[in-house]
Design a protein around this motif. Structure first.
Motif, mmCIF file in Angstrom:
data_model
loop_
_atom_site.group_PDB
_atom_site.id
_atom_site.type_symbol
_atom_site.label_atom_id
_atom_site.label_comp_id
_atom_site.label_asym_id
_atom_site.label_seq_id
_atom_site.Cartn_x
_atom_site.Cartn_y
_atom_site.Cartn_z
ATOM 1 N N GLU A 200 66.555 -7.811 -83.455
ATOM 2 C CA GLU A 200 67.070 -6.284 -83.233
ATOM 3 C C GLU A 200 67.778 -5.693 -84.691
ATOM 4 O OE1 GLU A 200 68.932 -3.666 -82.479
ATOM 5 O OE2 GLU A 200 69.682 -4.517 -79.812
ATOM 6 N N GLY B 246 78.325 -10.074 -77.648
ATOM 7 C CA GLY B 246 78.974 -9.560 -78.351
ATOM 8 C C GLY B 246 78.389 -8.351 -79.155
ATOM 9 N N TYR B 247 77.784 -7.815 -80.271
ATOM 10 C CA TYR B 247 77.301 -7.080 -80.605
ATOM 11 C C TYR B 247 76.374 -6.156 -80.036
ATOM 12 C CZ TYR B 247 81.717 -5.896 -83.477
ATOM 13 O OH TYR B 247 83.310 -5.704 -83.397
ATOM 14 N N VAL B 248 75.239 -7.157 -80.507
ATOM 15 C CA VAL B 248 73.550 -7.060 -80.079
ATOM 16 C C VAL B 248 73.595 -7.633 -78.618
ATOM 17 C CG1 VAL B 248 71.529 -8.174 -79.928
ATOM 18 C CG2 VAL B 248 73.075 -7.257 -81.952
ATOM 19 N N CYS C 277 71.085 -13.808 -77.050
ATOM 20 C CA CYS C 277 72.137 -12.536 -77.547
ATOM 21 C C CYS C 277 72.526 -13.156 -78.471
ATOM 22 C CB CYS C 277 71.788 -11.415 -77.632
ATOM 23 S SG CYS C 277 70.696 -10.551 -76.750
ATOM 24 N N THR D 124 68.744 -13.052 -84.284
ATOM 25 C CA THR D 124 68.303 -13.422 -86.003
ATOM 26 C C THR D 124 68.190 -14.988 -86.329
ATOM 27 O OG1 THR D 124 68.778 -11.670 -86.521
ATOM 28 C CG2 THR D 124 68.543 -12.149 -88.618
ATOM 29 N N LEU E 74 70.140 -3.256 -85.249
ATOM 30 C CA LEU E 74 70.919 -1.982 -84.958
ATOM 31 C C LEU E 74 71.883 -2.558 -86.183
ATOM 32 C CD1 LEU E 74 73.982 -3.952 -83.737
ATOM 33 C CD2 LEU E 74 72.270 -2.921 -81.771
ATOM 34 N N ASP F 97 78.698 -14.366 -70.703
ATOM 35 C CA ASP F 97 79.170 -15.614 -72.073
ATOM 36 C C ASP F 97 79.409 -16.421 -70.847
ATOM 37 O OD1 ASP F 97 79.269 -14.045 -75.342
ATOM 38 O OD2 ASP F 97 80.483 -15.370 -74.400
ATOM 39 N N GLU G 221 76.227 -2.503 -86.690
ATOM 40 C CA GLU G 221 77.174 -1.778 -86.752
ATOM 41 C C GLU G 221 77.760 -0.307 -86.324
ATOM 42 O OE1 GLU G 221 79.930 -5.274 -86.438
ATOM 43 O OE2 GLU G 221 78.761 -6.327 -86.267
ATOM 44 N N LYS H 297 85.718 -11.555 -71.592
ATOM 45 C CA LYS H 297 84.396 -10.026 -72.254
ATOM 46 C C LYS H 297 83.334 -10.115 -70.825
ATOM 47 C CE LYS H 297 83.231 -11.538 -77.191
ATOM 48 N NZ LYS H 297 82.096 -12.170 -78.135
ATOM 49 N N LYS I 186 63.426 -9.662 -89.505
ATOM 50 C CA LYS I 186 64.738 -8.606 -89.842
ATOM 51 C C LYS I 186 65.247 -9.624 -91.515
ATOM 52 C CE LYS I 186 69.136 -7.616 -88.223
ATOM 53 N NZ LYS I 186 69.653 -6.632 -88.559
ATOM 54 N N THR J 35 74.542 -16.533 -84.512
ATOM 55 C CA THR J 35 73.679 -17.200 -85.516
ATOM 56 C C THR J 35 74.062 -17.297 -86.700
ATOM 57 O OG1 THR J 35 71.898 -15.779 -85.899
ATOM 58 C CG2 THR J 35 71.066 -17.115 -84.047
HETATM 59 N N1 LIG Z 1 76.082 -7.359 -84.910
HETATM 60 C C1 LIG Z 1 74.642 -7.194 -85.915
HETATM 61 O O1 LIG Z 1 75.192 -5.757 -86.049
HETATM 62 C C2 LIG Z 1 73.480 -7.629 -85.596
HETATM 63 C C3 LIG Z 1 72.280 -6.549 -85.382
HETATM 64 C C4 LIG Z 1 71.439 -6.746 -85.262
HETATM 65 C C5 LIG Z 1 71.080 -8.550 -84.578
HETATM 66 N N2 LIG Z 1 72.450 -9.503 -84.725
HETATM 67 C C6 LIG Z 1 72.488 -10.865 -84.762
HETATM 68 O O2 LIG Z 1 72.031 -11.081 -83.119
HETATM 69 C C7 LIG Z 1 73.088 -12.511 -83.145
HETATM 70 C C8 LIG Z 1 74.307 -11.694 -82.482
HETATM 71 O O3 LIG Z 1 74.820 -11.449 -83.260
HETATM 72 P P1 LIG Z 1 76.054 -10.691 -82.311
HETATM 73 O O4 LIG Z 1 77.260 -9.695 -83.957
HETATM 74 O O5 LIG Z 1 76.168 -9.793 -81.129
HETATM 75 O O6 LIG Z 1 77.254 -12.357 -82.269
HETATM 76 P P2 LIG Z 1 78.760 -11.923 -81.583
HETATM 77 O O7 LIG Z 1 79.520 -13.197 -81.967
HETATM 78 O O8 LIG Z 1 79.580 -10.590 -82.093
HETATM 79 O O9 LIG Z 1 78.160 -12.543 -79.859
HETATM 80 C C9 LIG Z 1 77.752 -13.435 -79.924
HETATM 81 C C10 LIG Z 1 78.233 -14.132 -78.797
HETATM 82 O O10 LIG Z 1 77.654 -14.955 -77.701
HETATM 83 C C11 LIG Z 1 78.496 -15.852 -76.875
HETATM 84 N N3 LIG Z 1 78.075 -16.830 -76.470
HETATM 85 C C12 LIG Z 1 77.976 -18.459 -77.509
HETATM 86 N N4 LIG Z 1 77.477 -19.228 -76.880
HETATM 87 C C13 LIG Z 1 76.841 -19.139 -75.850
HETATM 88 C C14 LIG Z 1 76.184 -19.704 -74.515
HETATM 89 N N5 LIG Z 1 75.973 -21.157 -74.785
HETATM 90 N N6 LIG Z 1 76.587 -19.267 -73.458
HETATM 91 C C15 LIG Z 1 76.681 -17.865 -73.678
HETATM 92 N N7 LIG Z 1 77.066 -16.408 -74.811
HETATM 93 C C16 LIG Z 1 77.257 -17.443 -75.106
HETATM 94 C C17 LIG Z 1 79.824 -15.988 -77.825
HETATM 95 O O11 LIG Z 1 80.849 -15.565 -77.141
HETATM 96 C C18 LIG Z 1 80.081 -14.587 -77.987
HETATM 97 O O12 LIG Z 1 80.319 -13.507 -77.127
HETATM 98 C C19 LIG Z 1 72.983 -12.846 -84.163
HETATM 99 O O13 LIG Z 1 71.793 -13.521 -84.670
HETATM 100 C C20 LIG Z 1 73.124 -12.167 -85.260
HETATM 101 O O14 LIG Z 1 72.787 -11.800 -86.532
HETATM 102 C C21 LIG Z 1 73.762 -8.884 -85.209
#
Ligand SMILES: NC(=O)c1ccc[n+]([C@@H]2O[C@H](COP(=O)([O-])OP(=O)(O)OC[C@H]3O[C@@H](n4cnc5c(N)ncnc54)[C@H](O)[C@@H]3O)[C@@H](O)[C@H]2O)c1
Length: 437
Positions: free
Chosen positions: A156, A9-11, A83, A124, A158, A30, A160, A35, A209, A86
């Motif tokens: 993390e 995902g984003y992280v 990553c 997180t 960061l 993933d 978006e 993806k 966080k 949650t």
């Molecule tokens: N988005 C932000 O700006 C940001 C910043 C800092 C921290 N975070 C935290 O980081 C974490 C991830 O956030 P995000 O925004 O990247 O999430 P997201 O929803 O964009 O991405 C999560 C990814 O995990 C994949 N996934 C789920 N189960 C899986 C598995 N069993 N095996 C492999 N891949 C799997 C999903 O398909 C998805 O692509 C969260 O805890 C979030 O709170 C997010």
């Protein structure tokens, strides 16, 4: 270093591209075929400034690839970053099922490995998750934590929209782990970043966080509520907040950021009340500003209830005024507690060298005479008397004189500290209790 990233995902996607740019070989994992295919075609699975260029470039140099096969990823790397998402459950709890599922998958592959493997929780997660993930991996792999593998909490920070910039310029890199070997591995992974690496307790790393984001939310709402009031009063809120931020002594600074007792004094309660009233008079809802006094009263209740819970009769107070170095008793929050304890018949002694009842004057004297007219009966001049006779000593303000006084207290006396006073015998005190630590 060879690193796998679970969750693109984003992280995860930003981490994949940026770690590769810093010289590591990275395998993304993933569940989503789309993806995985995107990465393997040199495309970014997310829209985020600069990450498309970085992924294309790192794909070209062969530093990144992606797969749906977690076993392949773990067996071909030394470090796995978790990553995955949650999200909140409908009733507001944290849904950690994706984290635990990935932990199980990583554990299965660690079982097959005969090299040390580091698992980094980047998502997180609330305190305690590191411990649970450790147990899951120990159970599934049959291997020993901190010997065959180790878990690291590394949140993390960061945002978006500026994620790549934030990745390369974090305020700091926070690492919590029970394994010194894993900490060293993490320092090596982040050696390309200039920001400091802070190694801390696992639970601090896990909670940080949430504390950061909650504070950011408070900042936004505070600025909005002030903006709404300014607008009603015909004041330029942006100009005002710019000037507000220029005060790096009291406003944008560590000052006032120490957990402890309620605020008081002749200014904060009065001025906050005035601002809330201006908002109400202008038909504005300011729930954040309105809630501050309630929270302050709540802190007094915590202290009052804790003193009752000690089930001791003789209570000594070091300090009566709301802060050290003043005799101002107006709105000193401890007065509310003393008033209630006196009503319940407690045996109290109060020492504060700045507060000599006979010398109190003007509004200060009027205030105390109205609030607790008989308070002078409990004020004593000799701190030794208080130390000798009190079963509980409550430290109300951080007058440096109290440090020496507390060093004389018998080790068994309960010391209830409202200000986190640093005195020599603190670590030896058998019954030292901090109000919020
Ligand atoms: N988005 C932000 O700006 C940001 C910043 C800092 C921290 N975070 C935290 O980081 C974490 C991830 O956030 P995000 O925004 O990247 O999430 P997201 O929803 O964009 O991405 C999560 C990814 O995990 C994949 N996934 C789920 N189960 C899986 C598995 N069993 N095996 C492999 N891949 C799997 C999903 O398909 C998805 O692509 C969260 O805890 C979030 O709170 C997010």
């Amino acid at each position: 270093m060879n690193i796998s990233i679970f969750g693109l995902g984003y992280v995860g996607s930003v981490g994949l591209g940026c770690l590769a740019k810093n010289g590591h070989r990275v395998i993304g994992v993933d569940l989503s075929e789309a993806k995985v295919n995107a990465i393997n075609n040199g495309e970014s699975p997310i829209v985020e400034k600069d990450i498309d260029k970085i992924i294309a470039e790192q794909h070209k140099t062969g530093n990144i690839e992606a797969t749906q096969d977690s076993r392949y990823a773990v067996l071909n790397t030394d470090v796995s970053f978790i990553c995955v998402g949650t999200p909140s459950t409908p009733n507001g709890h944290l849904n950690l099922s994706a984290i635990f599922k990935v932990a199980g998958e990583i554990g299965k592959s660690i079982k097959e490995k005969n090299r040390f493997h580091t698992v980094v929780i980047r998502s997180t997660v609330l305190p305690g998750t590191n411990e649970t993930v450790t147990k899951i991996i120990e159970e599934v792999s049959g291997k020993e934590s901190d010997k065959d593998f180790a878990i690291v909490s590394n949140p993390e920070f960061l945002r978006e929209g500026t994620a790549v910039h934030d990745y390369f310029n974090p305020p700091y890199t926070l690492i919590g782990s029970s394994s010194t070997k894993a900490v060293e591995i993490m320092k090596e992974i982040y050696s390309g970043l200039e920001s400091p690496v802070i190694v801390t307790e696992i639970k601090i790393a896990e909670l940080m966080k949430y504390v950061n984001n909650s504070f950011h939310a408070v900042k936004i709402i505070f600025a909005n509520e002030i903006g709404n009031i300014c607008k009603k009063l015909g004041i330029d809120s942006h100009k005002l907040m710019e000037i507000f931020c220029l005060d790096t002594k009291l406003n944008i600074s560590p000052y006032y950021f120490k957990p402890g007792f309620a605020y008081g004094g002749s200014c904060l309660p009065k001025d906050l009340k005035a601002l809330c009233t201006v908002a109400h008079d202008n038909y504005l809802d300011s729930p954040l500003l309105d809630s501050i006094d309630k929270s302050n009263e709540g802190q007094k209740k915590i202290v009052h209830d804790q003193i009752l819970a000690f089930k001791k009769d003789k209570i000594g107070f070091l300090g009566l005024s709301f802060k050290a170095g003043t005799d101002d008793l107006r709105n000193s929050p401890i007065l509310d507690i003393i008033e209630r304890l006196l009503g319940k018949g407690f045996n109290l002694k109060i020492y504060d060298r700045n507060v000599r009842f006979s010398q109190l004057m003007g509004a200060n004297r009027e205030y105390i005479l109205k609030k607790i007219p008989y308070i002078s009966k409990f004020l004593i001049d000799d701190p030794d008397d208080l130390i000798r006779s009190s079963e509980v000593i409550v430290v109300v303000n951080n007058s440096s004189e109290f440090k020496d006084i507390l060093n004389q207290a018998p080790a068994s006396t309960i010391i209830y500290d409202l200000v986190n006073l640093d005195f020599k015998k603190k670590s030896e005190a058998e019954n030292y209790i901090g109000v919020a630590w």
